[in-house]
Each structure stands twice: as C-alpha cells, then as structure tokens.
Design an enzyme around this catalytic site. Structure first.
Site, mmCIF file in Angstrom:
data_model
loop_
_atom_site.group_PDB
_atom_site.id
_atom_site.type_symbol
_atom_site.label_atom_id
_atom_site.label_comp_id
_atom_site.label_asym_id
_atom_site.label_seq_id
_atom_site.Cartn_x
_atom_site.Cartn_y
_atom_site.Cartn_z
ATOM 1 N N GLN A 90 0.807 -1.217 0.000
ATOM 2 C CA GLN A 90 0.000 0.000 0.000
ATOM 3 C C GLN A 90 0.841 1.270 0.000
ATOM 4 O OE1 GLN A 90 -3.641 0.180 2.283
ATOM 5 N NE2 GLN A 90 -3.666 -2.019 2.608
ATOM 6 N N ASP A 154 0.681 0.391 5.279
ATOM 7 C CA ASP A 154 -0.754 0.132 5.287
ATOM 8 C C ASP A 154 -1.512 1.452 5.447
ATOM 9 O OD1 ASP A 154 -3.059 -1.388 5.239
ATOM 10 O OD2 ASP A 154 -2.871 -2.168 7.278
ATOM 11 N N HIS A 155 -2.675 1.532 4.832
ATOM 12 C CA HIS A 155 -3.608 2.653 5.016
ATOM 13 C C HIS A 155 -2.942 4.016 4.787
ATOM 14 C CE1 HIS A 155 -6.799 0.348 7.621
ATOM 15 N NE2 HIS A 155 -6.460 -0.296 6.514
ATOM 16 N N PRO A 259 -13.472 -1.213 9.262
ATOM 17 C CA PRO A 259 -12.642 -2.330 9.715
ATOM 18 C C PRO A 259 -13.180 -3.703 9.306
ATOM 19 C CG PRO A 259 -13.828 -1.343 11.555
ATOM 20 C CD PRO A 259 -14.105 -0.482 10.361
ATOM 21 N N TYR A 274 -14.952 13.024 11.785
ATOM 22 C CA TYR A 274 -15.738 11.900 11.285
ATOM 23 C C TYR A 274 -15.629 10.649 12.163
ATOM 24 C CZ TYR A 274 -16.913 14.933 7.526
ATOM 25 O OH TYR A 274 -17.427 15.993 6.816
ATOM 26 N N ASP A 284 -23.993 3.999 16.820
ATOM 27 C CA ASP A 284 -25.132 3.210 17.270
ATOM 28 C C ASP A 284 -24.765 2.108 18.259
ATOM 29 O OD1 ASP A 284 -23.728 1.554 15.583
ATOM 30 O OD2 ASP A 284 -25.295 1.405 14.061
#
Length: 548
Positions: A90, A154-155, A259, A274, A284
């Site tokens: 990545q 990663d990410h 995830p 966010y 929730d």
C-alpha cells in the site's frame, strides 16, 4: 465453492437493475471489453480520463505514470520516478491530479509517492510539468510542494484532487495502526498538531486526516482551525479514505474503508470530525467498540487477533465519544448489529461474510445520458467486484432510494473514470488480492481474477435507452431494500412467497401470505444478494433484494 446456475446469474443480474414501478423504463445495457491484455498494467492505482482523451494511470510499485490509448491500449510512459520507493502493498506512487488549467497555461501534474529518508518511508507531493511531442508525452521538472508526510506499509490512502476553489485536496489514512502487524502503533486520527509542530513543518500528526493545500503546498488562509491551530488539515477522524470527488455546488464526497463493517460514504466539510477510531459508521453502539491495543502495557508481547481486546487495554463503546464537530456518514456499507453472524454457513468463510465492500474510489455522475443516473455517486469495490450506485437527493446531502450495483465481474475494482459524454465507464482492476463471486458468499482468489492489471470499458448500447413497453403493475410493495432485520411486503392478493439465494436454494419459505402488509424476518442471513419470489395467479415475480 458453490456452483451457481448460469440462468439464475443472468436473471439476477438483470433483476438488480429493475426498479419497482408501474411503468418500467428499459434499463441501459452496456458492452464490456478489456482495453488491453491482462497485466498490461503493473499494480495500477489511480485512473483519470485526461483532457487529451487518454486514460492516465499511476503504477504504484514501479513509480510510473502512463497514458493509455483507450482504443488500442498503447502505453505512453511519461515518467519513472527516480527516488520513488515501494516495499509493501500500500505504499509507492498513489494519487495523481491534473491542474484545472492543464490545457491552458498550467500543464502541471501532481503526484503523491513514497520515498525513503534514512531508510524510513516518507510521503511527498510533487508537481511535474508535462510536454507532448507527437504522441510521446513526458513529465519533467519536479518541484516538491509538500514533503515529510507520514507513510506506512498500510492505510496510506493517498487520493489527490483539485477542487473548484483551485485548492488541492489530499487524503492520509491512519497508517494501519491498531491492527495486523501495526497493532501496537496508536491511531492518530483524533490527535491534532500543535502550533509548534506546524511552525517546524512537522506533519507527524497528519494521519487520519483530509488535507487542503494551496497549489504551491502552503496552508490556505481560510483553512479551519482544530484546537486553535490552523494547518493543512481540513477534516479529521478518518480511517482509510481512498476515494474523493466533488459534486455540484462544491460538495466534497469521500468513501472510506471500515474495519469489518460500515464502509463509509461521507460528505466532507471543513472543520468536521468523522469519528474514527471512536466511531465506525453510525454512532449506534453496534458491531464495533474501540479497543486500543497500543494502550496495553505489554502490547509487544501480545498476539494480535481481530475482534479481541487485551484485558488491560482501553476499551470504549461508540456512545462514549462526544465532539461538537462530529459528523455522521452520509451512508454506511453496511451496518449490522452486534448479533451479526460472521460465521454463517452460507458464507465460504468469515472474511467474505463481513458486510463491507472495500471502497477504493468514488466518482460523481452528473450527465443526462443515462436516465435515472444523474446526481449519483459511483463507488468502486475491491471486495465485491462491482460499482455501487447511490442516488443523491436534489441537495446532494442525502442518499435516496435503493443501493444499486452495476458492472459485476470477478475482479478487484481499484478506480473508475467516466468519459465526458457520460456513456462510457472505465474501471481499473487490481492485479492481485481476493474478491467475491456474484452472490457475495464465495471468494474469488487472485489466481482466478478475470482481468487483472487491466482497464475495463463499459460502453452504453444506444438502443437500450429507449422506453420499453409498459409491464403490469406489480401487485405488491416491498421495502426497505437493502434490508437487514426484516422486510415489509404489502400484497394486494394472497400469494406464496419465498426467498432464494443466487444458487436458487430457498433460504426462507414464508408460505402463502394473505392480502395486506407483512413483516418478513430476514435476520440471520449473511450479507449478500437474494431473489424474492412472489407467485401471483398469472405470473411469478422475481424481485432482487440486498441484505446487509
């Protein structure tokens, strides 16, 4: 691997495009062709439809930018970046943006890529000039506009985009913290830079943010302040936002990997939070709690396991998070309750049962060329091999109607570009990794991908946009679709009702139901695509149904 009837696959593919309405316009049909041979692109990442009518592509691992002729697949290599580095799946050359005045007096291309500083990954954004001699293009004269950005294995996210305000927007992911090999690295999505860090051009706390830059890399004077500090940061609380697009009225949309559940589509506003890692999807308290592995004193000596939490680590429910700037997603793909069964036997394994789609990019469709498609967001899915279409309301601030999907193939969809006429779509495919079959229950492994390292062209068949003859009004109403716990079905007359999976197996037999409204339970079924069979006296109706 379960075998699916080709007849049912074809039937279901058509049914998914049919809205329930008294008069049904014939849905557009598309012809698909690979632009080039498989693997003619090496680990492609970003795709743009250029103003020169070529397809512009970044090749992540090799650090190359190429122009591809959409008819012949001829490659024109513009550059191979000398100081580029990629040692993981990545990192490397990621986002690409062309200056808004590219064809006038600013022929500039902006690229984001990884390089090494004292052996450590660092991301930077560089501006190149473009020249064309005959059919031979090149990028030259690199000018670094922002360096020292965080980078990881990663990410990284890495999407670049110019806005209508002439500013450059850039996404940085959370660097894969708190999971897998990086499980002892803290997530910094809620951590803000200090004024001293900004003064010293220390961007350590930029992960998990969307940035807004002047074209020269400086901080815009009207950027929001977080914690009293103004920086490049435009919004915070992101996980892995790989898609970014502007719609009308300057509205900015992003899609973001969740995830295990709750991939998000967000309406991005400056100064907003966010929620990640404290909130996933909607706040929730369902299917997610924040376990901070890095807070465990003995983290390095622990064995990471997805979904578990060390007893001495910080553990917080979503409802414990409070921030006046928090903004919930526009849409979640897809939310499930705590009771959701990831090991449902209908799924090949728990990974494919996770109701996420791995959204890799997002596009806005604003053309009149396809009836009913205007003002839609198009989401490219790595995990599901299809494009999800979300219809926006007239204000662009809500998703309305069903979640539709189009263009399924057994591939990993990395990016999407739309030709200016609105009739041709180009989809960039990954060269490795897993995706799902049409049902969403079974895995297609890397060696079975149909068109790896390619661009797929889906072109409108013009005759298909005409209005078809009216069909009988269905004697029922159905909703919501997608459904989760239960489905509401209103019948005008008694009818046998059954729910089938895509192999034609009956997974719910509701027997003969009388006229009136019925609540049909669908809980306990894995996320995927189904067919509801409703038998009226003169015909059998087959209605597509998504369950998440």
């Amino acid at each position: 691997m379960r075998h699916v009837s080709p007849l049912l696959i074809g039937l279901f593919s058509l049914l998914l495009l049919w809205p329930a309405a008294p008069i049904r316009a014939q849905e557009p049909a598309f012809a698909m062709r690979p632009v080039g041979p498989n693997l003619f692109l090496d680990k492609p990442w970003a795709l743009l439809y250029g103003p020169d009518d070529y397809l512009w592509v970044t090749e992540r691992a090799q650090g190359k930018v190429v122009r591809v002729h959409p008819e012949t697949a001829q490659r024109d290599e513009l550059i191979q970046i000398a100081d580029h580095a990629s040692t993981a799946s990545q990192d490397g050359l990621l986002g690409m943006a062309l200056h808004p005045d590219f064809q006038e007096d600013s022929p500039f291309v902006y690229l984001s890529y990884t390089h090494l500083v004292q052996g450590e990954r660092v991301q930077k954004i560089v501006r190149y000039s473009y020249s064309l001699t005959g059919d031979d293009g090149s990028l030259f004269g690199p000018e670094t506009i922002l360096d020292g950005l965080p980078a990881s294995n990663d990410h990284n996210s890495g999407r670049l985009l110019f806005g209508p305000d002439q500013k450059l927007y850039y996404t940085i992911g959370d660097q894969g913290g708190n999971q897998n090999a990086n499980y002892c690295n803290p997530i910094l999505s809620q951590v803000l830079p200090s004024q001293a860090e900004v003064n010293q051009q220390d961007w350590t706390h930029y992960p998990g943010k969307i940035l807004r830059l002047n074209p020269d890399g400086s901080i815009p004077a009207d950027n929001p302040a977080f914690g009293g500090v103004q920086s490049h940061i435009f919004s915070i609380g992101h996980r892995n936002p790989q898609g970014l697009v502007f719609g009308p009225n300057g509205r900015l949309y992003s899609d973001e990997h969740g995830p295990n559940t709750d991939d998000e589509v967000n309406l991005i506003e400056g100064g907003k939070n966010y929620g990640w890692p404290r909130v996933v999807g909607f706040q929730d308290d369902q299917a997610y709690d924040y376990c901070d592995w890095s807070s465990a004193p003995d983290c390095e000596n622990l064995s990471y396991s997805n979904g578990s939490c060390p007893p001495n680590a910080t553990f917080l429910p979503e409802s414990s998070f409070s921030d006046s700037t928090y903004m919930e997603p526009l849409f979640s793909m897809f939310a499930v309750p705590d009771t959701y069964d990831y090991n449902n036997p209908l799924c090949q394994n728990s990974w494919i049962c996770r109701p996420n789609v791995a959204p890799a990019s997002i596009a806005y469709y604003g053309s009149d060329s396809l009836p009913g498609w205007k003002n839609s967001l198009l989401i490219a899915s790595l995990k599901r091999g299809r494009i999800y279409r979300l219809q926006l309301d007239s204000s662009g601030t809500a998703v309305v109607g069903d979640t539709l999907h189009h263009f399924y193939t057994p591939n990993r969809y990395r990016d999407i570009a739309i030709a200016p006429d609105g009739k041709t779509f180009y989809i960039l495919t990954g060269e490795t990794g897993r995706t799902s079959d049409l049902s969403g229950f079974n895995i297609v492994n890397a060696n079975s991908l149909q068109n790896p390292g390619n661009i797929l062209e889906f072109s409108l068949q013009e005759a298909s946009t005409s209005v078809a003859a009216p069909v009988p009004h269905p004697p029922f109403r159905l909703g919501p679709n997608p459904a989760h716990d239960r489905l509401s079905l209103h019948l005008q007359q008694p009818a046998p009702v059954r729910l089938m999976d895509q192999a034609g197996r009956v997974v719910r037999d509701y027997s003969t139901l009388g006229a009136g409204t019925h609540a049909l339970p669908v809980h306990g079924l894995p996320a995927g695509f189904y067919i509801l069979s409703i038998q009226s006296p003169r015909r059998v109706w087959y209605e597509p149904l998504s369950i998440y």
